[in-house]
Scaffold this active site. Sequence first.
Site, PDB file in Angstrom:
ATOM      1  N   GLY A  54     -22.155 -22.922   5.449  1.00 25.20           N
ATOM      2  CA  GLY A  54     -22.847 -23.911   4.634  1.00 25.20           C
ATOM      3  C   GLY A  54     -22.905 -25.250   5.328  1.00 25.20           C
ATOM      4  NE  ARG A  58     -23.499 -31.077  12.033  1.00 23.82           N
ATOM      5  CZ  ARG A  58     -23.333 -29.868  11.487  1.00 23.82           C
ATOM      6  NH1 ARG A  58     -23.440 -28.785  12.224  1.00 23.82           N
ATOM      7  NH2 ARG A  58     -23.055 -29.738  10.214  1.00 23.82           N
ATOM      8  CB  VAL A  59     -18.824 -30.608  16.507  1.00 26.02           C
ATOM      9  CG1 VAL A  59     -17.920 -29.417  16.205  1.00 26.02           C
ATOM     10  CG2 VAL A  59     -19.128 -30.670  18.003  1.00 26.02           C
ATOM     11  N   GLY A  60     -20.048 -29.228  13.656  1.00 26.24           N
ATOM     12  CA  GLY A  60     -19.845 -29.019  12.220  1.00 26.24           C
ATOM     13  C   GLY A  60     -18.460 -28.504  11.893  1.00 26.24           C
ATOM     14  CG  ASP A  61     -18.169 -25.884   8.586  1.00 31.67           C
ATOM     15  OD1 ASP A  61     -19.361 -26.087   8.901  1.00 31.67           O
ATOM     16  OD2 ASP A  61     -17.762 -24.791   8.155  1.00 31.67           O
ATOM     17  N   GLY A  99     -21.815 -28.242   6.957  1.00 28.79           N
ATOM     18  CA  GLY A  99     -20.543 -28.473   7.601  1.00 28.79           C
ATOM     19  C   GLY A  99     -19.854 -29.757   7.214  1.00 28.79           C
ATOM     20  CB  THR A 155     -21.978 -20.442   9.639  1.00 28.37           C
ATOM     21  OG1 THR A 155     -22.316 -21.818   9.582  1.00 28.37           O
ATOM     22  CG2 THR A 155     -20.854 -20.254  10.612  1.00 28.37           C
TER      23      THR A 155
HETATM   24  N1  GLY Z   1     -21.573 -24.607   8.739  1.00 23.68           N
HETATM   25  C1  GLY Z   1     -22.307 -24.820   9.895  1.00 23.68           C
HETATM   26  C2  GLY Z   1     -22.514 -26.219  10.241  1.00 23.68           C
HETATM   27  O1  GLY Z   1     -22.636 -27.053   9.369  1.00 23.68           O
HETATM   28  O2  GLY Z   1     -22.577 -26.520  11.397  1.00 23.68           O
END
Ligand code: GLY
Length: 289
Positions: A202, A178-181, A204, A150
């Site tokens: 990293g 999918r949506v991450g952190d 997410g 990221t």
């Molecule tokens: N840190 C990015 C993700 O996992 O989407």
Amino acid sequence: MPTDDGIWTLVVHGGARFILEQDRARFAAGCAEAARVGGDVLARGGRAIDAVETAVRVLEDLPDFNAGTGSVRNVAGIVEMDAAVMDGETLAIGGVGAIRDVRHPVSVARAMLDETPILLVGDGAGQFAEHIGAEPADAGSIPASGGCDTVGCIARDQSGHVAAAGSTGGLEGKMAGRVGDTPLPGCGLYADDRAGAAALSGEGESIARGMLAAHILFALPDSGPLAAAQMAIARLGRTGGEAGAIVLDPDGGFGIAHNSEQFSVAVAAHWLDAPRAGTHADDLREWFT
Ligand code: GLY
């Protein structure tokens, strides 16, 4: 809160991941350029929120980084990106998730600061991007080579305000939608003038399960930036996963920690004649507070 005290700091990261030795100088140079451009905003007396967006836009245009132009593809071969910005003065947050076909997701997230919702995803994010006239992605863009990373930035401006931003193509081969952190406040980023700012990179799901940005902000006043970053990375012992954290205190001191082999990073500050960059926290350790 001080006004125009002449103190400013900006830290960027280009992702927590393994980087081949022959590529490391290029990753560091990309981060240094983003720090230089974002740092110029602060040096001229600009706002932290503008500086973090500006720096992340630079990284979104560099194909080495998994964000914007270099975003990896999901399981269906489609680029879906997440991005967010947070203003530590007002605690305003803007985020987009699983957004497609825009060149600068971070700027769409920035425009969200003026809206009531803090996060739009999928078609809703795309419609908002169209509504604000966001620049479309270059159809010929090439995804960065895998890895979970990221890009992100945190800054403290001369008025004492902090901000954070992040942008990502997410995990290569991820499920559609999918949506991450990255756009989740308290997970991939947070900024609060009263405590400081943090941005994560990293895996997410691990970052979100550990609420790493929230834990950093809670620890910052007592622990300082380096110990807070290290504590967050240590939390991954419970969830597994690789990550990196950049952390800033309200006075512009910063710390970096990661458990990935590399973490491309750069810092620009009023007390440096030029940005310093590297691909490991140790490369910047002499400037930590
Ligand atoms: N840190 C990015 C993700 O996992 O989407």
